[in-house]
Design an enzyme around this catalytic site. Structure first.
Site, PDB file in Angstrom:
ATOM      1  N   GLU A 245       0.873  -1.173   0.000  1.00  9.60           N
ATOM      2  CA  GLU A 245       0.000   0.000   0.000  1.00  9.60           C
ATOM      3  C   GLU A 245       0.909   1.222   0.000  1.00  9.60           C
ATOM      4  O   GLU A 245       1.663   1.432   0.961  1.00  9.60           O
ATOM      5  CB  GLU A 245      -0.907  -0.002   1.226  1.00  9.60           C
ATOM      6  CG  GLU A 245      -1.814   1.219   1.296  1.00  9.60           C
ATOM      7  CD  GLU A 245      -2.508   1.355   2.636  1.00  9.60           C
ATOM      8  OE1 GLU A 245      -2.640   2.499   3.110  1.00  9.60           O
ATOM      9  OE2 GLU A 245      -2.893   0.326   3.223  1.00  9.60           O
ATOM     10  N   CYS A 282      -4.015   7.243   5.634  1.00 10.23           N
ATOM     11  CA  CYS A 282      -3.784   6.878   4.233  1.00 10.23           C
ATOM     12  C   CYS A 282      -4.993   7.182   3.359  1.00 10.23           C
ATOM     13  O   CYS A 282      -4.865   7.261   2.138  1.00 10.23           O
ATOM     14  CB  CYS A 282      -3.403   5.407   4.124  1.00 10.23           C
ATOM     15  SG  CYS A 282      -4.531   4.289   4.974  1.00 10.23           S
TER      16      CYS A 282
END
Length: 509
Positions: A245, A282
């Site tokens: 990620e 995020c």
């Protein structure tokens, strides 16, 4: 040469707190990986590893005060936020234990011979087996949920894969404490402590991805760091899956009708989402498409008022602070960019949240303004004011892959009148999670959750949150015409383990 020391640092002051470890050498990494490899057998039993996961959750809860105190000292995220994150982590461990008990993740499929089919079908029995040792690279911004005992570790252990975690340098002391909890939990169930290895240091992370006994990796962090490790995983003599990620802009589209209906509420909600955790999530909304005109003006004013009233915050480390200050300054200098609330420094250690605005047409032609289409980690968002639907389409067509994409609709649009369905379809190719009339911060741990997206949001199509995260660490294997006496119990006709399965085309639970 002596190994370099690993220091715990207080981000509120920038001062060293204590030396907690030494950076791992190549020999240290090799020892950790081999110890994890040897733990595969004891971890193989489903009942044992489910109990291990539940014990780990209980021990983390029992040591909550000490762990939260250590985490706050190293991250400045605050006890309330960290207490909630620890609770989420424990829930996640127990959720994977339940998945292991149920057994559906093994994806058992049995097809008996069928000579009438074209071509004929032999006896085939398929299920999934663990890959082996998994390398886990901790994130800075979630010191519990995406770190030593976080989702990558929990899902890998649930799959039957031992882990070696590369600790994040922003919370090394906490990493050591959590690793010790995992080892204690393992020992209580007869599992070697090596099942949860821990190493420190940049070079250790490189050595880890190259180790021949490492079979897969999970990473949460920057595009630059993640891409380097992804390339290293692919360049190995035997390439391995790398589930990274990396970065996400998490665009938000506000329709004209939604702004007319509830501009102030949208502005306030956006402010809360983009400043949550000092903008270090995020899924922070980093680009917001807002209509030009009076309704958009109301929204921007509401956003600016709320952000302007937000207290300064401390970022996870001073390197991130420097990058944030440089990033917002570079963006603010672009032609046509305005700062209703200027982001910037507050003293020597904190930062102020801010809002930048720009005409959407500046983002449709490339050039220097492409910087506004890149993630800026920290408490800032870019509001792009669009004149018409064609500008919206043009901007969306230029966006990279994202973890999330959000559309704010009016009540009528949400009820199916207008372009709501069309806008949802336009956002779907951009992200792994598409939201309507909500905010992307806050990723529920649930079976249907997907936390991933097109590159550069992630390097694979998998999720790192939710029950299906376990699939990353397994591979299918099929046995053909194998005598039943030789088969593992999971694949026998009488189903001695009582597993959910598909038997001769029929789903059995």
């Amino acid at each position: 040469m002596a190994a370099a020391p690993v220091w715990s640092v207080d981000p509120r002051t920038g001062k060293r707190r204590e030396q907690v470890a030494a950076e791992a050498t190549a020999e240290d990494v090799d020892a950790a990986v081999r110890a994890a490899h040897e733990a595969r057998g004891p971890l193989a039993g489903r009942a044992v590893r489910a109990a291990f996961l539940r014990t780990a959750a209980a021990l983390l809860e029992a040591d909550r005060d000490r762990l939260v105190g250590a985490a706050d000292a190293e991250t400045a995220l605050g006890p309330a936020r960290l207490t909630g994150e620890l609770a989420r982590t424990c829930y996640q461990l127990r959720a994977f234990a339940d998945i292991v008990d149920e057994g559906a993740f093994l994806d058992v499929i049995i097809d008996h011979p069928d000579d009438t089919a074209t071509p004929p079908v032999p006896d085939l029995r398929r299920y999934k087996v663990p890959l082996g040792v998994v390398a886990v690279y901790s994130a800075s911004n979630f010191p519990f949920a995406f770190s030593v005992a976080g989702g990558d570790t929990a899902s890998a252990l649930a799959a039957g894969c031992p882990v070696v975690v590369k600790a994040h340098p922003d919370h090394p002391a906490l990493s050591e404490l959590v690793a010790e909890v995992l080892r204690t939990a393992a020992a209580r169930h007869g599992i070697p402590e090596g099942v949860a290895g821990l190493v420190h240091g940049l070079e250790a992370g490189v050595e880890l991805i190259k180790h021949p006994l490492v079979t897969a990796a999970g990473f949460t962090g920057s595009v630059r760091g993640g891409r380097a490790l992804f390339d290293a995983a692919a360049a190995r003599p035997v390439p391995i899956p790398f589930h990274g990620e990396l970065g996400s802009l998490n665009p938000v589209l506000v329709t004209e009708a939604a702004a007319a209906e509830r501009a102030e509420a949208i502005g306030a909600g956006l402010a809360g989402s983009m400043t949550l955790g000092t903008g270090q999530f995020c899924v922070k909304p980093g680009l917001v498409l807002v209509p030009a005109g009076a309704h958009g003006d109301r929204l921007v004013k509401s956003l600016a008022d709320a952000v302007g009233g937000t207290a300064p915050g401390v970022l996870l480390d001073h390197r991130m602070r420097d990058n944030f200050l440089a990033g917002v300054a570079e963006r603010a200098r672009l032609e046509g960019v305005e700062s209703p609330v200027a982001p910037g420094a507050d003293g020597e250690h904190a930062v102020r949240a801010g809002v930048l605005t720009v005409p959407a047409r500046r983002l449709t032609a490339g050039g220097a303004h492409d910087l506004l289409l890149e993630e800026c980690f920290g408490p800032v968002t870019v509001v792009a004011r669009y004149a018409d639907e064609s500008e919206v389409t043009a901007v969306l067509s230029r966006l990279p892959g994202n973890l999330s994409a959000t559309v704010q609709l009016s009540a009528e649009e949400a009820a199916g009148q207008g372009r709501g369905a069309q806008l949802l379809a336009e956002l779907t190719p951009l992200a792994g999670r598409v939201l309507v009339n909500g905010w992307p911060t806050g990723v529920a741990v649930a079976p249907a959750q997907h936390h991933g997206g097109p590159y550069p949001a992630t390097t694979s199509t998998s999720t790192s949150v939710g029950g299906t995260a376990i699939e990353r660490w397994m591979r299918p294997v099929a046995y053909q015409n194998a005598p039943e006496a030789l088969l593992p119990p999971e694949l026998r006709d009488d189903n001695p383990l009582g597993l959910p399965r598909r038997f001769n085309g029929r789903l059995e639970r």
